[in-house]
Enzyme design. Sequence first.
Site, PDB file in Angstrom:
ATOM      1  N   HIS A   1       0.858  -1.186   0.000  1.00 24.66           N
ATOM      2  CA  HIS A   1       0.000   0.000   0.000  1.00 24.66           C
ATOM      3  C   HIS A   1       0.892   1.233   0.000  1.00 24.66           C
ATOM      4  O   HIS A   1       1.952   1.250   0.636  1.00 24.66           O
ATOM      5  CB  HIS A   1      -0.893   0.007   1.246  1.00 24.66           C
ATOM      6  CG  HIS A   1      -1.461   1.359   1.568  1.00 24.66           C
ATOM      7  ND1 HIS A   1      -0.949   2.161   2.572  1.00 24.66           N
ATOM      8  CD2 HIS A   1      -2.478   2.057   1.014  1.00 24.66           C
ATOM      9  CE1 HIS A   1      -1.641   3.283   2.620  1.00 24.66           C
ATOM     10  NE2 HIS A   1      -2.566   3.253   1.690  1.00 24.66           N
TER      11      HIS A   1
ATOM     12  N   HIS B   1      -8.773  -3.374  18.072  1.00 21.31           N
ATOM     13  CA  HIS B   1      -9.761  -4.350  18.536  1.00 21.31           C
ATOM     14  C   HIS B   1      -9.236  -5.781  18.445  1.00 21.31           C
ATOM     15  O   HIS B   1      -9.797  -6.681  19.066  1.00 21.31           O
ATOM     16  CB  HIS B   1     -11.062  -4.212  17.739  1.00 21.31           C
ATOM     17  CG  HIS B   1     -10.913  -4.457  16.262  1.00 21.31           C
ATOM     18  ND1 HIS B   1     -10.233  -3.605  15.438  1.00 21.31           N
ATOM     19  CD2 HIS B   1     -11.358  -5.466  15.468  1.00 21.31           C
ATOM     20  CE1 HIS B   1     -10.263  -4.067  14.205  1.00 21.31           C
ATOM     21  NE2 HIS B   1     -10.942  -5.203  14.190  1.00 21.31           N
TER      22      HIS B   1
ATOM     23  N   GLY C   1     -18.089  12.980   1.157  1.00 22.81           N
ATOM     24  CA  GLY C   1     -18.916  12.764  -0.021  1.00 22.81           C
ATOM     25  C   GLY C   1     -18.120  12.397  -1.249  1.00 22.81           C
ATOM     26  O   GLY C   1     -18.499  12.726  -2.375  1.00 22.81           O
TER      27      GLY C   1
END
Length: 308
Positions: free
Chosen positions: A114, A183, A266
């Site tokens: 990445h 988590h 958006g």
Amino acid sequence: MQEKISKFEDFLTQLQQNITTALEQHETNAAKFISDKWQKPDTPDQKLKGYGNSMIIEGGEIFEKGVVAFSRVHGSELPPSATAKRQELAGKSFIATGLSLVIHPRNPFVPTSHANFRIFIAGADTDNPIWWFGGGFDLTPYYPFEEDAIHWHQTAKNICDKHDKTYYPKFKKWCDEYFYLKHRDEYRGVGGLFFDDLNDKSFDECFNFVTDCANSYLDAYIPIVAQRKNIEYSQKHKDFQLYRRGRYVEFNLVFDRGTIFGLQSGGRTESILSSMPPMATWKYNWQPEPGSEEEKVYQYIKPRDWIK
């Protein structure tokens, strides 16, 4: 400032071509990067306006899926994800230009990579615009090789040291901390570089560092692809790759700033979520067998000093 933004845009669009061309040279079937150019309509109901070019490869023998996506967007107000730690930017207009890529190889012995390189300008329409760069690159192996991680980090360090010897230890640590699934109490991979809010030097100095860093991505990744792409693998190896890809999905949807920024502002959803792997699996309470290759991965992806 507009001239400087355009200069960075020109660099990124050329980099996009360089990266897609280099990756295609390692593909062994007919798969190619397909260009999907888009433009947001300049209408009052659009929170985010701008344009981009998402280049996608799917179904390759080497690259199961990959995206190298350019965008230049602007809006009247920065979204909450961009101002959470910089309240002075709340309510300011902005321009953002960047290139983001994720490569998901088919072979489990080739790591996912990445990279992202971007510039933000807040208040570009004012007398005192605030600019900063962000970016970096990181590596996510499924069956890791120590020499690959060393090469990846050495490439990163060489580029950083050329500009500022404090950059590599600082940006490596930032990368380790950023690509962490709280988590799960797991790290996503072996890290690399991550930086944000970069404006500690002049614009030109920061520009030169970021562009050098971006150009070094291929130097870091292509030798690893070439070395690992022909290793034979079993269904067990593929199953574990798909399981670990699930962690990639979790991170991108829960923690990744770019994903959250794009969705909050958006942005173009199809491009934002194009980084998702083509397949991933989840298994309830699965644990690797003690002493297995799979168990060793969890020890390997913890932060460490890769360069002795």
